[in-house]
Design an enzyme around this catalytic site. Structure first.
Site, PDB file in Angstrom:
ATOM      1  N   LYS A 106       8.072   8.469 -13.269  1.00 19.64           N
ATOM      2  CA  LYS A 106       8.253   9.763 -13.952  1.00 19.64           C
ATOM      3  C   LYS A 106       9.718  10.205 -13.856  1.00 19.64           C
ATOM      4  O   LYS A 106      10.333  10.587 -14.843  1.00 19.64           O
ATOM      5  CB  LYS A 106       7.332  10.794 -13.300  1.00 19.64           C
ATOM      6  N   TYR A 146     -11.326  -1.563  -1.885  1.00 18.03           N
ATOM      7  CA  TYR A 146     -10.468  -2.079  -2.957  1.00 18.03           C
ATOM      8  C   TYR A 146     -10.887  -1.458  -4.293  1.00 18.03           C
ATOM      9  O   TYR A 146     -10.054  -0.926  -5.029  1.00 18.03           O
ATOM     10  CB  TYR A 146     -10.598  -3.597  -3.010  1.00 18.03           C
TER      11      TYR A 146
END
Ligand code: UDP
Length: 310
Positions: A106, A146
């Site tokens: 960003k 996970y």
């Protein structure tokens, strides 16, 4: 794409991505904490002046000076035995690491690329799996660390896309194999090849009737490159739709390695998905992509790498 940062850059996929983008003339910064990544994966790249390696844990803080065109977040243990040995680091890199990598992208106005996974579909009730399928994941099982980390990572990525109008790419990677997988990585392909080459029995978990669809690493990298260049902010499956049973895989490896190892059957791990096959209609249509390397060719190249490493 001129300057990229790749987290997990010394890992199996990360190192192939570094190599690929250096060949295309890009400047590449690889970041890795070397938990499951290995410096030898990127050793040959150090002589390239456009390559830089930073040993760092991306769950803490991630920043580099200068412009970045893309941040590729590929850091995470990815083999079931690895993420079950390091459950908390796996959750942290999927959650906190994704947050740091998104923040960096960003700040730099860079494209963010998330390495997601077919594990977001869990033990799927539909086969093949299209991107529209929401999945069947056990959040508290041993694989959940996970699967849920990657599901959270996808949610966070979409939130950054919607809130900050950031360009993002989410690649749902299906079982990938090839050179630079660790010999003791614990997944089916490295296990079977190592066992076949050293004359030990091939360990088939369960009765071997569970299925997987295996893609050769070069095909995957080509798909990721196309995805980055596309304008697609939605998840895309990348995998090879050729589905096979584990028994079939074990027998193919044994034949190609000219091994006389026998097969032994071991207990099936908890929550092991029974089937897995990508629906790649979206990648075919939007990326004009399909895998090209056959299982036999890919396995031959991988067996050659393992033979040399052994
Ligand atoms: N498997 C196996 N023998 C091994 C390692 C794995 O039969 O030595 C099986 C495992 O139970 C699963 C499949 O192979 O059904 C693929 O496992 P892998 O760890 O490669 O990746 P997964 O797709 O489960 O993430």
């Amino acid at each position: 794409m001129k300057r990229l940062l790749i987290t997990g850059g010394a890992g199996f996929l990360g190192s192939h991505l570094c190599e690929h983008f250096l060949k295309k003339g890009c400047e590449v910064i690889a970041v890795d904490n070397l938990l499951t990544g290995r410096l030898e994966n990127v050793e040959a790249l150090f002589e390239n002046p456009r390559f830089r390696f930073i040993k760092a844990d991306v769950t803490n803080f991630l920043h580099v000076p200068g412009k970045l065109d893309a941040v590729l977040h590929f850091a995470s243990p990815a083999s079931p035995i690895d993420y079950q040995r390091w459950p908390i680091p796996t959750l942290k890199v999927g959650a906190l690491g994704t947050h740091k990598a998104l923040g960096l992208a960003k700040d730099k106005k860079a494209v963010f690329v998330l390495a997601s996974t077919s594990e977001v579909y869990g033990d799927p009730e539909v086969n093949p799996q299209p991107e529209s399928y929401w999945g069947n994941v056990n959040p508290i099982g041993p694989r959940g660390v996970y699967d849920e980390a990657k599901r959270f990572a996808e949610a966070l990525t979409m939130a950054y896309h919607r809130s900050h109008r950031m360009p993002v790419r989410i690649v749902r990677i299906f079982n990938t194999y090839g050179p630079r997988m660790r010999l003791k990585d614990g997944r089916a392909v490295p296990n079977f090849i190592t066992q076949a080459l050293t004359g030990r029995p091939l360990t088939v978990y369960g009765d071997g009737s569970q299925t997987r669809s295996l893609i050769y690493v070069a095909d995957l990298i080509d798909g990721i490159d196309r995805l980055i260049r596309s304008g697609l902010n939605e998840p895309v499956n990348l995998g090879n739709p050729r589905e096979m049973t584990l028994l079939e895989l074990a027998e193919t490896v044994r034949r190609l390695a000219r091994s006389r190892s026998r097969l032994v059957f071991k207990p099936l791990p908890v929550d092991d998905p029974k089937v897995r096959r990508p629906d790649i209609a979206r990648a075919r249509e939007k990326l004009k992509w399909a895998p090209k390397v056959s299982l036999e060719d890919g396995l031959r190249r991988t067996i050659a790498y393992f033979r040399a490493s052994l």
